[in-house]
Design a protein around this motif. Sequence first.
Motif, PDB file in Angstrom:
ATOM      1  N   LEU A  80       0.751  -1.214   0.046  1.00 47.98           N
ATOM      2  CA  LEU A  80       0.062  -0.040  -0.006  1.00 47.98           C
ATOM      3  C   LEU A  80       0.587   1.285   0.020  1.00 47.98           C
ATOM      4  N   VAL A  81       2.162   1.204   0.118  1.00 47.80           N
ATOM      5  CA  VAL A  81       3.134   2.264   0.199  1.00 47.80           C
ATOM      6  C   VAL A  81       3.266   2.867  -0.922  1.00 47.80           C
ATOM      7  N   ASP A  82       2.697   4.157  -1.319  1.00 47.98           N
ATOM      8  CA  ASP A  82       2.915   4.948  -2.553  1.00 47.98           C
ATOM      9  C   ASP A  82       4.204   5.650  -2.684  1.00 47.98           C
ATOM     10  N   PRO A  83       5.049   5.352  -3.687  1.00 49.92           N
ATOM     11  CA  PRO A  83       6.459   5.805  -3.430  1.00 49.92           C
ATOM     12  C   PRO A  83       6.467   7.475  -3.445  1.00 49.92           C
ATOM     13  N   VAL A  84       5.613   8.071  -3.903  1.00 53.93           N
ATOM     14  CA  VAL A  84       5.895   9.759  -3.668  1.00 53.93           C
ATOM     15  C   VAL A  84       5.933  10.044  -2.358  1.00 53.93           C
ATOM     16  N   PRO A  85       5.052   9.818  -1.566  1.00 51.49           N
ATOM     17  CA  PRO A  85       5.215  10.400  -0.055  1.00 51.49           C
ATOM     18  C   PRO A  85       6.017   9.318   0.705  1.00 51.49           C
ATOM     19  N   GLY A  86       6.194   7.947   0.164  1.00 50.74           N
ATOM     20  CA  GLY A  86       7.237   6.887   1.157  1.00 50.74           C
ATOM     21  C   GLY A  86       8.366   7.589   0.780  1.00 50.74           C
ATOM     22  N   LEU A  87       9.044   7.938  -0.535  1.00 52.87           N
ATOM     23  CA  LEU A  87      10.317   8.483  -0.497  1.00 52.87           C
ATOM     24  C   LEU A  87      10.637   9.703   0.176  1.00 52.87           C
ATOM     25  N   GLU A  88       9.520  10.553   0.242  1.00 50.75           N
ATOM     26  CA  GLU A  88       9.596  11.821   1.085  1.00 50.75           C
ATOM     27  C   GLU A  88      10.090  11.566   2.609  1.00 50.75           C
ATOM     28  N   SER A  89       9.134  10.783   2.981  1.00 53.92           N
ATOM     29  CA  SER A  89       9.098  10.339   4.555  1.00 53.92           C
ATOM     30  C   SER A  89      10.596   9.551   4.668  1.00 53.92           C
ATOM     31  N   LEU A  90      11.136   8.904   3.852  1.00 55.22           N
ATOM     32  CA  LEU A  90      12.263   8.136   4.018  1.00 55.22           C
ATOM     33  C   LEU A  90      13.440   9.231   4.235  1.00 55.22           C
ATOM     34  N   SER A  91      13.052  10.348   3.152  1.00 58.81           N
ATOM     35  CA  SER A  91      14.117  11.189   3.126  1.00 58.81           C
ATOM     36  C   SER A  91      14.297  11.961   4.552  1.00 58.81           C
ATOM     37  N   VAL A  92      13.144  12.267   5.130  1.00 61.48           N
ATOM     38  CA  VAL A  92      13.087  12.940   6.289  1.00 61.48           C
ATOM     39  C   VAL A  92      13.779  12.137   7.414  1.00 61.48           C
ATOM     40  N   LEU A  93      13.615  10.747   7.541  1.00 62.29           N
ATOM     41  CA  LEU A  93      14.038   9.907   8.405  1.00 62.29           C
ATOM     42  C   LEU A  93      15.535   9.950   8.346  1.00 62.29           C
ATOM     43  N   LEU A  94      16.174   9.765   7.139  1.00 62.80           N
ATOM     44  CA  LEU A  94      17.580   9.637   6.859  1.00 62.80           C
ATOM     45  C   LEU A  94      18.211  11.006   6.852  1.00 62.80           C
ATOM     46  N   PHE A  95      17.513  12.119   6.932  1.00 62.89           N
ATOM     47  CA  PHE A  95      18.074  13.697   6.727  1.00 62.89           C
ATOM     48  C   PHE A  95      19.054  13.385   5.389  1.00 62.89           C
ATOM     49  N   HIS A  96      18.515  12.672   4.481  1.00 66.80           N
ATOM     50  CA  HIS A  96      19.172  12.747   2.910  1.00 66.80           C
ATOM     51  C   HIS A  96      18.031  12.549   1.987  1.00 66.80           C
ATOM     52  N   ASP A  97      18.271  13.275   0.857  1.00 67.42           N
ATOM     53  CA  ASP A  97      17.246  13.243  -0.324  1.00 67.42           C
ATOM     54  C   ASP A  97      17.781  11.858  -1.251  1.00 67.42           C
ATOM     55  N   VAL A  98      16.597  11.096  -1.216  1.00 65.93           N
ATOM     56  CA  VAL A  98      16.745   9.827  -1.955  1.00 65.93           C
ATOM     57  C   VAL A  98      15.773   9.524  -2.845  1.00 65.93           C
ATOM     58  N   THR A  99      15.139  10.777  -3.239  1.00 63.74           N
ATOM     59  CA  THR A  99      14.206  10.755  -4.273  1.00 63.74           C
ATOM     60  C   THR A  99      14.637  10.448  -5.668  1.00 63.74           C
ATOM     61  N   GLY A 100      16.065  10.681  -5.908  1.00 66.64           N
ATOM     62  CA  GLY A 100      16.483  10.647  -7.273  1.00 66.64           C
ATOM     63  C   GLY A 100      17.056   9.367  -7.561  1.00 66.64           C
ATOM     64  N   TYR A 101      17.196   8.449  -6.470  1.00 64.80           N
ATOM     65  CA  TYR A 101      17.741   6.970  -6.798  1.00 64.80           C
ATOM     66  C   TYR A 101      16.967   6.227  -7.445  1.00 64.80           C
ATOM     67  N   PRO A 102      17.280   5.022  -7.848  1.00 67.74           N
ATOM     68  CA  PRO A 102      16.592   4.068  -8.674  1.00 67.74           C
ATOM     69  C   PRO A 102      15.663   3.370  -7.628  1.00 67.74           C
ATOM     70  N   LEU A 103      14.428   2.870  -7.798  1.00 69.30           N
ATOM     71  CA  LEU A 103      13.690   2.217  -6.821  1.00 69.30           C
ATOM     72  C   LEU A 103      14.173   0.699  -6.325  1.00 69.30           C
ATOM     73  N   ASP A 104      14.618   0.208  -7.419  1.00 76.26           N
ATOM     74  CA  ASP A 104      14.857  -1.190  -7.212  1.00 76.26           C
ATOM     75  C   ASP A 104      16.310  -1.599  -7.371  1.00 76.26           C
ATOM     76  N   GLU A 105      16.924  -0.711  -6.878  1.00 82.00           N
ATOM     77  CA  GLU A 105      18.473  -1.051  -6.721  1.00 82.00           C
ATOM     78  C   GLU A 105      18.831  -0.918  -5.414  1.00 82.00           C
ATOM     79  N   PRO A 106      19.955  -1.347  -4.826  1.00 82.15           N
ATOM     80  CA  PRO A 106      20.237  -1.074  -3.408  1.00 82.15           C
ATOM     81  C   PRO A 106      20.394   0.176  -2.947  1.00 82.15           C
ATOM     82  N   LEU A 107      20.017   0.625  -1.773  1.00 82.98           N
ATOM     83  CA  LEU A 107      20.169   1.855  -1.305  1.00 82.98           C
ATOM     84  C   LEU A 107      21.621   2.249  -1.061  1.00 82.98           C
TER      85      LEU A 107
END
Length: 220
Positions: A80-107
């Motif tokens: 049920l996780v939508d990538p748009v708010p999901g990546l924004e939330s993850l970026s906030v948690l990590l204090f690092h913008d991850v929105t430009g990385y490929p979704l299905d490759e290792p972080l």
Amino acid sequence: MLAQAGSSPTGRAFAATYGDLVLSMQPTVAAARRFSGESKDLAADNGRRPAPVKILSNTALVLGRSQDEADERLALLDSLVDPVPGLESLSVLLFHDVTGYPLDEPLPGIPVTESGSTGVQQHFLALVREQGLTLRQAMQVSARAGARAFSARAFADHVEKYVTTGAADGFNLVFADLGPSLDVLAAEVVPELRRRGLFRSGYRGATLRENLGLPRPSSP
């Protein structure tokens, strides 16, 4: 009653001086034991009795009557996780913008910063490294606050392992799906913990402080 959450040196020093409850988020039982022992040692260094300083394992979970039931509900939440708010939330948690990385490759490797909760960042990045999560998987784990799936018996085993090895004095539970998991906790987990002598059958005091076995006053 004073509760402190955070694993930075500043946060831990504050807890050692003033805290009654210390919330711990550690990736393994061994790390939790180290954190607990070090926290009580710091309290003793501050002239306090270490035993009344209670360490609570901050645990996010989905509970099922069986492991298959828990796994299925966790998978549904992930879907049920939508990538748009999901990546924004993850970026906030990590204090690092991850929105430009490929979704299905290792972080990629991301450093822990001094911004936000250092403990949360360390815990989550350790989880990503240990499990080799892709960005999509990391986003899903973040959306459910790192929750793991447990059967009722497996979670009772988890609690027993932590409290009998000195890894925690208790738990602060965060449910990814509050209603169903809370039902399983009440109907299945609590009775099992009582059978093992690990959960109260009644209250010994009239206040939360008394029921947690905390002395009064809370100051050193």
